[in-house]
Design an enzyme around this catalytic site. Structure first.
Site, PDB file in Angstrom:
ATOM      1  CD  GLN A  66      -2.631  -1.277   2.582  1.00 41.26           C
ATOM      2  OE1 GLN A  66      -2.432  -0.483   3.509  1.00 41.26           O
ATOM      3  NE2 GLN A  66      -3.462  -2.296   2.703  1.00 41.26           N
ATOM      4  CG  HIS A 131      -2.764  -0.800   8.010  1.00 41.56           C
ATOM      5  ND1 HIS A 131      -3.169  -1.481   9.131  1.00 41.56           N
ATOM      6  CD2 HIS A 131      -3.448  -1.350   6.974  1.00 41.56           C
ATOM      7  CE1 HIS A 131      -4.063  -2.400   8.789  1.00 41.56           C
ATOM      8  NE2 HIS A 131      -4.233  -2.335   7.467  1.00 41.56           N
ATOM      9  CD  GLU A 223     -13.801   3.564  14.472  1.00 36.99           C
ATOM     10  OE1 GLU A 223     -13.963   2.666  15.318  1.00 36.99           O
ATOM     11  OE2 GLU A 223     -13.001   4.524  14.628  1.00 36.99           O
ATOM     12  CE1 TYR A 244     -10.091  -7.622   7.290  1.00 37.38           C
ATOM     13  CE2 TYR A 244      -7.843  -7.551   8.124  1.00 37.38           C
ATOM     14  CZ  TYR A 244      -8.910  -6.931   7.508  1.00 37.38           C
ATOM     15  OH  TYR A 244      -8.819  -5.619   7.114  1.00 37.38           O
TER      16      TYR A 244
END
Length: 347
Positions: A66, A131, A223, A244
């Site tokens: 990412q 992340h 959120e 998960y």
């Protein structure tokens, strides 16, 4: 609400701005027309008048998982200063990487960034490609907020001696504002503004100048949070999602001293990109929040108090919406990672 019905009701259209992009991540419409677009592999693209030009001078990035070249934000006075801000995964010693922030200048008519300066880098970084968070937002007072994910190290989001899982706040030269909440702490990093975040990939200001973030939960529990100075948003102690594997996360959904989300999704939508609309092109949307979904390929509109989901804008163009911003003319631009393109919504 599906796109065809929404388009008929709202009387808007979508047109491509830039196509043929390789994993686009963020877009910044320029006041003189055209846009700067980041690609995760490290390229910065100027798209204008139907042509694409690679811009030089971009910091070296760790394009893994990412990570890579991520957000771009123009300074509020960009028209005169030509200053912009980039976030990216910075390679670090030992093979790790961490979220970093650079400022640069982009002279009109040039094809290269000038006066590039790194003004913040998280410490320590971590191996792996998860992340990074990585939105940068200029506050009304001129300071900069940067969102940082937990980098896959869940407990670190509660450790104030690390930047993982935080929103940091710095001045435009990288110095630390005196009113940051932990500036006089012996154990906390002074850049931290809030903490306990998992992976905030959407961030924007509301009409009053307050910061909001949209962040990924695990399995459920994505959120929307109203960020406050010094606040702890609970990850991984509290969450509305599960691991998960299906296992419970932390201690439940609430704990004293930890913030509740203003809104959450279950199942997860994988939110990325957040805009609170302030323009004149769509007056009926002024003050509404738009969040892109990577998982379900639509743009969500949230409104009201309490905040609630009121519309899903889903078209062929809204494939893995990575970023969503407001252009100077009030049109809404969004990045479709799935289409390798940037689009403009207008009326």
């Amino acid at each position: 609400m599906m796109a065809c019905a929404a388009a008929a009701q709202e009387n808007w259209q979508i047109q491509p701005v830039g196509t043929g992009l390789d994993t686009p991540w963020a877009v910044a419409p320029l006041p003189e027309g055209g846009a700067l677009i980041t690609e995760r592999d490290g390229d910065l693209i100027l798209h204008k008048d139907g042509q694409s030009v690679a811009i030089g001078g971009v910091p070296r990035v760790a394009a893994q998982g990412q990570g890579g070249l991520l957000d771009i934000t123009l300074a509020r006075d960009f028209a005169s200063s030509r200053r912009l801000y980039l976030t990216y995964a910075k390679p670090q010693s030992g093979g790790g990487s961490g979220t970093a922030l650079a400022r640069a200048e982009f002279p009109q008519g040039d094809t290269r960034l000038r006066n590039v300066q790194e003004i913040f880098a998280m410490k320590p970084g971590r191996s792996g490609g998860r992340h990074f968070g990585s939105r940068v937002v200029e506050a009304p007072d001129g300071t900069l907020y940067v969102t940082i994910g937990d980098r896959g190290d869940r407990p670190a989001a509660q450790d104030l001696s690390r930047h993982n899982g935080s929103v940091i706040r710095v001045a435009t030269d990288g110095s630390i504002p005196r009113d940051n909440p932990f500036v006089n702490s012996d154990f906390a990093l002074p850049e931290i503004w809030s903490y306990g975040h998992r992976n905030p990939q959407g961030a924007g200001l509301d009409l009053q100048g307050n910061l909001w973030v949209a962040e990924h939960g695990a399995r459920g529990g994505d959120e929307v949070n109203a960020v406050r100075k010094g606040a702890n948003f609970g990850w991984p102690v509290i969450s509305y999602g599960r691991h998960y594997s299906g296992a419970k996360i932390g201690e439940g959904t609430r704990k004293e001293g930890m913030e509740q989300p203003v809104f959450y999704w279950d199942p997860s939508i994988a939110p990325s990109g957040l805009l609170v609309y302030s323009g004149r092109m769509f007056p009926q949307w002024r003050g509404d929040m738009f969040v892109g979904s990577l998982k379900f390929d639509y743009i969500i509109r949230l409104s009201g108090n309490p905040l609630r989901e009121v519309e899903q804008i889903k078209t062929a163009e809204t494939s893995r919406v990575r970023d969503i911003v407001e252009a100077p003319d009030g049109s809404i631009w969004f990045v479709s990672e799935g289409q390798g393109a940037v689009y403009r919504m207008f009326r």
